[in-house]
Design an enzyme around this catalytic site. Sequence first.
Site, short mmCIF file in Angstrom:
data_model
loop_
_atom_site.label_atom_id
_atom_site.label_comp_id
_atom_site.label_asym_id
_atom_site.label_seq_id
_atom_site.Cartn_x
_atom_site.Cartn_y
_atom_site.Cartn_z
N ASP A 11 0.89 -1.16 0.00
CA ASP A 11 0.00 0.00 0.00
C ASP A 11 0.92 1.21 0.00
OD1 ASP A 11 -1.57 2.16 0.65
OD2 ASP A 11 -2.69 1.14 2.23
N HIS A 18 -8.55 5.23 2.13
CA HIS A 18 -7.89 3.94 1.91
C HIS A 18 -8.69 3.08 0.92
CE1 HIS A 18 -4.83 4.21 5.14
NE2 HIS A 18 -5.74 4.92 5.78
N ASP A 52 -6.53 -0.28 -1.90
CA ASP A 52 -5.38 0.64 -1.85
C ASP A 52 -4.06 -0.10 -2.00
OD1 ASP A 52 -5.36 -0.59 0.59
OD2 ASP A 52 -5.58 1.22 1.79
N TYR A 228 0.13 -0.51 15.25
CA TYR A 228 -0.80 -0.64 14.13
C TYR A 228 -0.38 0.24 12.95
CZ TYR A 228 -4.90 -0.49 11.23
OH TYR A 228 -5.72 -0.57 10.16
N LYS A 231 -3.63 -3.04 7.85
CA LYS A 231 -3.66 -4.50 7.79
C LYS A 231 -2.76 -5.00 6.67
CE LYS A 231 -5.86 -6.27 11.23
NZ LYS A 231 -5.12 -7.04 12.22
C1 F6R Z 1 -7.99 -0.52 7.34
C2 F6R Z 1 -7.75 0.81 6.81
C3 F6R Z 1 -8.68 1.92 7.14
C4 F6R Z 1 -8.00 2.95 8.05
C5 F6R Z 1 -8.96 4.11 8.43
C6 F6R Z 1 -8.24 5.19 9.23
O1 F6R Z 1 -7.01 -1.41 6.90
O2 F6R Z 1 -6.79 1.04 6.11
O3 F6R Z 1 -9.87 1.46 7.71
O4 F6R Z 1 -7.54 2.32 9.21
O5 F6R Z 1 -9.48 4.69 7.26
O6 F6R Z 1 -7.15 5.61 8.47
P1 F6R Z 1 -6.08 6.68 8.93
O7 F6R Z 1 -5.64 6.29 10.32
O8 F6R Z 1 -5.01 6.58 7.91
O9 F6R Z 1 -6.79 8.00 8.93
MG MG Z 2 -4.13 2.09 3.09
MG MG Z 3 -5.02 -2.18 1.76
#
Ligand code: F6R
Ligand code: MG
Ligand code: MG
Length: 365
Positions: A11, A18, A52, A228, A231
């Site tokens: 990614d 995402h 993504d 974290y 994933k």
């Molecule tokens: C799960 C994922 C999304 C992000 C969420 C928050 O794998 O990529 O659910 O965890 O959109 O994203 P951030 O922390 O980048 O704002």
């Molecule tokens: Mg992502």
């Molecule tokens: Mg992904």
Amino acid sequence: MNITLSVLKADVGGFVGHSSSHPEVVETARQALGKAKKSGLLIDYHITICGDDLELIMTHQQGEESQAIHKLAWDTFVECTQVARRLKLHGAGQDLLAEAFSGNVKGMGPGVAEMQFQEREAETVLIFMADKTSAGAWNMPLYKIFADPFNTIGLVIAANMHNGFAFEVHDIKEHKKITFSAPEEIYDLLVFIGAPSRYAVKAVYHRDTKEIAAVSSTQRLALIAGRYVGKDDPVCIVRSQGQFPAVGEILEPFSMPGLVEGWMRGSHHGPLMPVAVRDANPSRFDGPPRVTCAGFQIAQGRLIGPRDMFDDPAFDPARRWTNDIAEYLRRHGPFEPHRLPLEEMEYTTMPQVAKKLEGRFLPLE
Ligand code: F6R
Ligand code: MG
Ligand code: MG
């Protein structure tokens, strides 16, 4: 002809949020791999996306874990990250956990699945790619494909498959591996792979010919980074036909949208929806998790394809079912089992909240 099929993915930035990837990023990767094909390093390549995640599918003769191939993939991800930064895509370079390349992308963030084999008369391969889920998501499908006669009739009636397959299982927390023989040891096997957050099927081998049948990416980003970072969104290569399960036997497990870890903030259980590549843009609650499948025939290393294998109305019921399950799970809001169990939350938001409240926890009388 001896061929290595390498699938490396990362990614490098989401568009929008995402949910998907930007065409300019994909084009940048295409140019980079195009040059490598011209130079003779690659025999062929195909670039695709799953949500993504940018997926580099490559054939070559450098063998598995080749420094040249891994460096090509790493440099490509770095170049794509620069594009993602310029476009201010979300989470640009999020999977590139290392500062610089050091010989092999393993443990540096990107996911890797590679297999080397002697190309058969007709070499059919299926490449599965998932988004908003993690390593271990292939456990149930791989079990059904290579060990469940209710899924794969070939295990029962095809003489060249009747002796079964061997499963190489990795303990991704303790960094240990073990191999189980199916069908004799399926009960032992299931004790472990039924817990996919810890034990992942890394590879499957034909027991008579010892040939590689399937290989998956098993890296856990959170375990590499210690926190974290999104994933793992794994990939899996499966060889098909002849001494291996037929295409339809390999796709069949995905008619049942199994529950996997991932979805919103990598912190939920959700059903895995089989979709055509054009529909692999998870948006509802950042999901539900998706799986796509690119099918190829390989001819002297050339990738003939892809065919978009889940682009078939026969998987419409699975997609409808996924939406029903997603709806039901969503009603649980922040409660388990929609939300992941505590042990898995250790790698998400839990530690910060626990730290903040440290002083407020009082001993019980
Ligand atoms: C799960 C994922 C999304 C992000 C969420 C928050 O794998 O990529 O659910 O965890 O959109 O994203 P951030 O922390 O980048 O704002
Ligand atoms: Mg992502
Ligand atoms: Mg992904």
